[in-house]
Design an enzyme around this catalytic site. Structure first.
Site, mmCIF file in Angstrom:
data_model
loop_
_atom_site.group_PDB
_atom_site.id
_atom_site.type_symbol
_atom_site.label_atom_id
_atom_site.label_comp_id
_atom_site.label_asym_id
_atom_site.label_seq_id
_atom_site.Cartn_x
_atom_site.Cartn_y
_atom_site.Cartn_z
ATOM 1 N N ASN A 9 -0.004 20.851 34.133
ATOM 2 C CA ASN A 9 0.487 22.122 34.664
ATOM 3 C C ASN A 9 1.975 21.953 34.950
ATOM 4 O OD1 ASN A 9 1.040 24.451 36.062
ATOM 5 N ND2 ASN A 9 -0.083 23.844 37.919
ATOM 6 N N LYS A 11 4.076 24.102 35.918
ATOM 7 C CA LYS A 11 4.556 24.982 36.996
ATOM 8 C C LYS A 11 5.876 25.650 36.579
ATOM 9 C CE LYS A 11 2.344 21.869 40.211
ATOM 10 N NZ LYS A 11 1.998 21.642 41.599
ATOM 11 N N HIS A 97 -5.041 28.744 40.691
ATOM 12 C CA HIS A 97 -4.348 27.527 41.123
ATOM 13 C C HIS A 97 -3.969 27.682 42.604
ATOM 14 C CE1 HIS A 97 -1.169 24.568 41.651
ATOM 15 N NE2 HIS A 97 -1.799 23.892 40.698
ATOM 16 N N GLY A 175 1.126 17.784 44.825
ATOM 17 C CA GLY A 175 2.570 17.641 44.935
ATOM 18 C C GLY A 175 3.026 16.877 46.173
ATOM 19 N N SER A 215 -1.711 14.919 42.884
ATOM 20 C CA SER A 215 -0.932 13.682 42.821
ATOM 21 C C SER A 215 -1.585 12.616 41.936
ATOM 22 C CB SER A 215 -0.637 13.149 44.231
ATOM 23 O OG SER A 215 0.127 14.092 44.947
HETATM 24 C C1 PEP Z 1 -1.247 20.773 40.101
HETATM 25 O O1 PEP Z 1 -0.230 21.458 40.013
HETATM 26 O O2 PEP Z 1 -2.315 21.258 39.748
HETATM 27 C C2 PEP Z 1 -1.137 19.413 40.613
HETATM 28 C C3 PEP Z 1 -2.235 18.719 40.749
HETATM 29 O O3 PEP Z 1 0.117 18.944 40.925
HETATM 30 P P1 PEP Z 1 0.515 17.401 41.254
HETATM 31 O O4 PEP Z 1 -0.125 16.554 40.185
HETATM 32 O O5 PEP Z 1 1.997 17.385 41.201
HETATM 33 O O6 PEP Z 1 -0.046 17.084 42.606
#
Ligand code: PEP
Length: 254
Positions: A9, A11, A97, A175, A215
């Site tokens: 993703n 973003k 999301h 995140g 993460s």
């Molecule tokens: C996400 O955006 O779905 C996500 C899991 O982000 P991150 O891996 O940065 O925590």
């Protein structure tokens, strides 16, 4: 046997050239794996969908929208329909999301409409669910996740569930660098499968892919993927780096 599914993703990141280069780099390094032993998808910003679709056209990597609107067409300024996503070569749509739920304020009811519109429009929805840190601390994780699953999948028939992936993403892990432990994630994945068994049946529950997100990175992908009920990863930050994301895809392939 559930095929692993690793999705990135992006973003609100990348630009036209950078997105295409990222997509090409990952596609080149995962030839023979992506789309074969592991399903791989990218969710770029809407405006870069076409260039990313073109960049991976000689691979088996799937592309999806980070969001979708449930109406088919008309006066819905700023929104994107299933038909539009299909038209530019998308196979997937993210629905619900956590940033859409908690930053934009989407409700379970709206997310359910998006899941239904994805399916009827020929896309494969990835329904994201997960609890906030205060909900986990108050021991409400199961209650929250059950509500999000039941409401998100309202009116999705057993036959249509073939199209659906669920992503369990604890909001406190997204995140933040705070990954759920493999055991914490596995526990919720088993719980989700139990809800699906009650809503549908055990066979169906065992066939649905459930990704973990929060993460996930090149260092923890293998241990997360080694959990019996973790079928894949939905990755934010680490999906923006070719080497990291390639390592995660390879970790899922073994
Ligand atoms: C996400 O955006 O779905 C996500 C899991 O982000 P991150 O891996 O940065 O925590």
């Amino acid at each position: 046997m559930r095929k692993p599914f690793i999705a990135g993703n992006w973003k609100m990141n990348t630009d036209a050239l950078g997105g295409a280069a990222l997509a090409k780099g990952i596609a080149a390094a995962t030839k023979g794996i992506a789309g074969e032993s592991v399903d791989v998808a990218f969710f770029p910003p809407f405006v870069y969908l076409q260039s990313v679709v073109a960049a991976v056209s000689s691979s088996l990597i799937g592309i999806g929208g980070q969001d979708i609107y449930f109406e088919q067409k008309g006066a819905f300024t700023g929104e994107i329909s299933a038909a539009m996503l299909k038209d530019v070569g998308c196979a997937y749509a993210l629905c619900g999301h956590s940033e859409r739920r908690h930053v934009i304020g989407e409700s379970d009811e709206l997310i359910n409409k998006k899941v239904l519109a994805s399916i009827s429009g020929g896309l494969l929805p990835v329904l994201c669910v997960g609890e906030l840190i205060e909900e986990r601390k108050a021991e409400k994780t199961n209650e929250v996740v059950e509500r999000q699953i039941r409401k998100g999948l309202k009116d999705v028939s057993a036959e249509k569930m073939e199209a659906v992936t669920i992503a369990y993403e604890p909001v406190w892990a997204i995140g933040t660098g705070l990954t759920a432990t493999p055991e914490q994630a596995q526990e919720v994945h088993v719980f989700i499968r139990g809800i699906l068994a009650k809503m549908y049946d055990k066979n169906l529950a065992n066939s649905v892919r459930i990704q973990y997100g929060g993460s996930a990175n090149a260092g923890n992908a293998a241990v997360l993927m080694s959990q019996k009920d973790i079928d894949g990863l939905l990755v934010g930050g680490a999906s923006l780096k070719v080497d990291d994301f390639v390592a995660m895809i390879k970790a899922a392939a073994v």
